[in-house]
Motif scaffolding. Sequence first.
Motif, PDB file in Angstrom:
ATOM      1  N   THR A 101     -14.458 -10.112  11.899  1.00 11.54           N
ATOM      2  CA  THR A 101     -12.995  -9.923  12.070  1.00 11.54           C
ATOM      3  C   THR A 101     -12.276 -10.192  10.751  1.00 11.54           C
ATOM      4  OG1 THR A 101     -13.199 -10.641  14.377  1.00 11.54           O
ATOM      5  CG2 THR A 101     -11.013 -10.683  13.407  1.00 11.54           C
ATOM      6  N   PHE A 102     -12.677 -11.199  10.016  1.00 12.44           N
ATOM      7  CA  PHE A 102     -12.074 -11.496   8.727  1.00 12.44           C
ATOM      8  C   PHE A 102     -12.304 -10.366   7.736  1.00 12.44           C
ATOM      9  CE2 PHE A 102     -12.484 -13.356   4.476  1.00 12.44           C
ATOM     10  CZ  PHE A 102     -11.200 -13.868   4.312  1.00 12.44           C
ATOM     11  N   PHE A 103     -13.487  -9.805   7.782  1.00 11.42           N
ATOM     12  CA  PHE A 103     -13.792  -8.695   6.881  1.00 11.42           C
ATOM     13  C   PHE A 103     -12.896  -7.502   7.188  1.00 11.42           C
ATOM     14  CE2 PHE A 103     -16.372  -4.958   5.789  1.00 11.42           C
ATOM     15  CZ  PHE A 103     -16.494  -5.156   4.438  1.00 11.42           C
ATOM     16  N   TYR A 104     -12.711  -7.238   8.459  1.00 12.06           N
ATOM     17  CA  TYR A 104     -11.849  -6.093   8.814  1.00 12.06           C
ATOM     18  C   TYR A 104     -10.393  -6.356   8.420  1.00 12.06           C
ATOM     19  CZ  TYR A 104     -15.662  -4.019  11.470  1.00 12.06           C
ATOM     20  OH  TYR A 104     -16.853  -3.452  11.844  1.00 12.06           O
ATOM     21  N   MET A 105      -9.965  -7.575   8.543  1.00 13.48           N
ATOM     22  CA  MET A 105      -8.581  -7.879   8.164  1.00 13.48           C
ATOM     23  C   MET A 105      -8.384  -7.742   6.650  1.00 13.48           C
ATOM     24  SD  MET A 105      -7.734 -11.173  10.582  1.00 13.48           S
ATOM     25  CE  MET A 105      -6.143 -11.386   9.829  1.00 13.48           C
ATOM     26  N   LEU A 106      -9.436  -8.132   5.885  1.00 17.09           N
ATOM     27  CA  LEU A 106      -9.348  -7.972   4.440  1.00 17.09           C
ATOM     28  C   LEU A 106      -9.292  -6.516   4.027  1.00 17.09           C
ATOM     29  CD1 LEU A 106      -9.330  -9.399   1.680  1.00 17.09           C
ATOM     30  CD2 LEU A 106     -11.827  -9.356   1.728  1.00 17.09           C
ATOM     31  N   LEU A 107     -10.107  -5.713   4.725  1.00 19.11           N
ATOM     32  CA  LEU A 107     -10.069  -4.263   4.448  1.00 19.11           C
ATOM     33  C   LEU A 107      -8.694  -3.672   4.807  1.00 19.11           C
ATOM     34  CD1 LEU A 107     -13.621  -3.096   5.634  1.00 19.11           C
ATOM     35  CD2 LEU A 107     -12.780  -3.262   3.307  1.00 19.11           C
ATOM     36  N   LEU A 118      -6.278  -4.599   2.013  1.00 20.42           N
ATOM     37  CA  LEU A 118      -6.451  -3.763   0.827  1.00 20.42           C
ATOM     38  C   LEU A 118      -5.916  -2.350   1.052  1.00 20.42           C
ATOM     39  CD1 LEU A 118     -10.010  -4.928  -0.328  1.00 20.42           C
ATOM     40  CD2 LEU A 118      -7.821  -5.459  -1.382  1.00 20.42           C
ATOM     41  N   ALA A 119      -6.213  -1.837   2.248  1.00 24.18           N
ATOM     42  CA  ALA A 119      -5.716  -0.496   2.568  1.00 24.18           C
ATOM     43  C   ALA A 119      -4.187  -0.485   2.566  1.00 24.18           C
ATOM     44  CB  ALA A 119      -6.255  -0.040   3.909  1.00 24.18           C
ATOM     45  N   GLY A 120      -3.555  -1.567   3.079  1.00 29.25           N
ATOM     46  CA  GLY A 120      -2.079  -1.617   3.095  1.00 29.25           C
ATOM     47  C   GLY A 120      -1.508  -1.674   1.697  1.00 29.25           C
ATOM     48  N   VAL A 121      -2.198  -2.451   0.810  1.00 30.73           N
ATOM     49  CA  VAL A 121      -1.711  -2.533  -0.566  1.00 30.73           C
ATOM     50  C   VAL A 121      -1.789  -1.181  -1.251  1.00 30.73           C
ATOM     51  CG1 VAL A 121      -2.179  -3.547  -2.812  1.00 30.73           C
ATOM     52  CG2 VAL A 121      -2.217  -4.987  -0.791  1.00 30.73           C
ATOM     53  N   LEU A 122      -2.939  -0.493  -1.032  1.00 30.73           N
ATOM     54  CA  LEU A 122      -3.076   0.829  -1.654  1.00 30.73           C
ATOM     55  C   LEU A 122      -2.019   1.801  -1.126  1.00 30.73           C
ATOM     56  CD1 LEU A 122      -6.985   1.184  -1.696  1.00 30.73           C
ATOM     57  CD2 LEU A 122      -5.473   0.822  -3.636  1.00 30.73           C
ATOM     58  N   VAL A 123      -1.866   1.760   0.186  1.00 30.95           N
ATOM     59  CA  VAL A 123      -0.856   2.666   0.774  1.00 30.95           C
ATOM     60  C   VAL A 123       0.538   2.320   0.260  1.00 30.95           C
ATOM     61  CG1 VAL A 123       0.249   3.335   2.937  1.00 30.95           C
ATOM     62  CG2 VAL A 123      -2.223   3.187   2.803  1.00 30.95           C
ATOM     63  N   GLY A 124       0.855   1.014   0.166  1.00 31.04           N
ATOM     64  CA  GLY A 124       2.177   0.615  -0.338  1.00 31.04           C
ATOM     65  C   GLY A 124       2.392   1.042  -1.790  1.00 31.04           C
ATOM     66  N   TRP A 125       1.300   0.946  -2.588  1.00 29.29           N
ATOM     67  CA  TRP A 125       1.435   1.383  -3.990  1.00 29.29           C
ATOM     68  C   TRP A 125       1.708   2.850  -4.073  1.00 29.29           C
ATOM     69  CZ3 TRP A 125      -1.554   4.562  -7.146  1.00 29.29           C
ATOM     70  CH2 TRP A 125      -1.202   4.539  -8.511  1.00 29.29           C
ATOM     71  N   PHE A 126       0.958   3.626  -3.222  1.00 28.33           N
ATOM     72  CA  PHE A 126       1.183   5.082  -3.238  1.00 28.33           C
ATOM     73  C   PHE A 126       2.590   5.439  -2.758  1.00 28.33           C
ATOM     74  CE2 PHE A 126      -3.517   5.554  -3.407  1.00 28.33           C
ATOM     75  CZ  PHE A 126      -3.593   6.498  -4.401  1.00 28.33           C
ATOM     76  N   ILE A 127       3.045   4.634  -1.775  1.00 27.38           N
ATOM     77  CA  ILE A 127       4.373   4.991  -1.212  1.00 27.38           C
ATOM     78  C   ILE A 127       5.512   4.515  -2.120  1.00 27.38           C
ATOM     79  CG2 ILE A 127       5.929   4.549   0.719  1.00 27.38           C
ATOM     80  CD1 ILE A 127       3.502   4.517   2.551  1.00 27.38           C
ATOM     81  N   TRP A 128       5.418   3.278  -2.664  1.00 29.68           N
ATOM     82  CA  TRP A 128       6.541   2.713  -3.387  1.00 29.68           C
ATOM     83  C   TRP A 128       6.353   2.657  -4.897  1.00 29.68           C
ATOM     84  CZ3 TRP A 128      10.755   2.235  -0.687  1.00 29.68           C
ATOM     85  CH2 TRP A 128      10.695   2.073   0.688  1.00 29.68           C
ATOM     86  N   GLY A 129       5.160   2.443  -5.354  1.00 31.29           N
ATOM     87  CA  GLY A 129       4.968   2.289  -6.781  1.00 31.29           C
ATOM     88  C   GLY A 129       5.168   3.567  -7.563  1.00 31.29           C
ATOM     89  N   ARG A 130       4.511   4.617  -7.146  1.00 33.04           N
ATOM     90  CA  ARG A 130       4.590   5.890  -7.895  1.00 33.04           C
ATOM     91  C   ARG A 130       5.993   6.495  -7.861  1.00 33.04           C
ATOM     92  NH1 ARG A 130       0.240  10.811  -7.332  1.00 33.04           N
ATOM     93  NH2 ARG A 130       1.044  12.042  -9.101  1.00 33.04           N
ATOM     94  N   PRO A 131       6.643   6.611  -6.699  1.00 35.76           N
ATOM     95  CA  PRO A 131       8.016   7.166  -6.712  1.00 35.76           C
ATOM     96  C   PRO A 131       8.987   6.337  -7.540  1.00 35.76           C
ATOM     97  CG  PRO A 131       7.114   7.232  -4.518  1.00 35.76           C
ATOM     98  CD  PRO A 131       6.144   6.419  -5.335  1.00 35.76           C
TER      99      PRO A 131
END
Length: 261
Positions: free
Chosen positions: A3-9, A12-25
């Motif tokens: 469960t901890f491993f899935y939460m970590l994944l 990470l997925a949320g950070v990547l998605v947030g970077w794509f959504i907010w960082g690049r624009p």
Amino acid sequence: MATFFYMLLALLAGVLVGWFIWGRPRGELDSDMGRTRSERDRLRIDADRLTRELEACRGARADLERQLAEAQGAKTGATKAAIPAPPALMAAPAKPTPAKTGPAKSAPAKSGPAKTTSKKPATVKAAAAPKASASKASASKASASQASAPKPPASKAAPKSAAPAAKKAATAKAAADKASDLRRLIGIGPTNERLLHGLGVTTYAQIAAWTPADVKRIEETLNFDGRIERERWIEQAKLLAAGDEEEFARRFPTAGTGSNS
């Protein structure tokens, strides 16, 4: 553990998605804002340059308008100075010849025969004294017959007919020598008389001598519209210049009244 491993994944997925959504624009927005600022600065510089050019154009326009006004004023003054005065206005009217000059020249002709007749009796007396009484008697008879003879009617009529002509000539001469009262004409009041005096028109003879060209020029100068012909200025002036007061009063009974304007 899984469960901890899935939460970590998931994190990470949320950070990547947030970077794509907010960082690049946001980077693109920053770059767009930079370009906008540079464009704004460039437009501001262009606006300042156009403002300076507009001020320079306004100054040049003011100078051109001033030069145009000065040129028009100089042209108007030159035009007024170049307009010649009407010859009929400035020309002095011809003075009429007095009617009594003829008899004055013929007077010496009568004195000649008188001198010759006075010399003949002297020669007769010197040549033949006895015939003196006879010549005196014949002379007395001739003088008596001439005194008793009736005078021809023509000699009486001549002075009567010459008197009105001499009176009119004297009146016309007096009117031509001095300034006339132009306000006697219908249509000429104090204002029009002052304007005519400014043009050099002071006598009836000058108005009577106007030509159609003079009438047109005077009406253009005084802003008249057929008024001179309509009010018959020339006809009135001819009668007054000739001294024909009776005919003037008959044709223009309202002349010289308060109706003049």
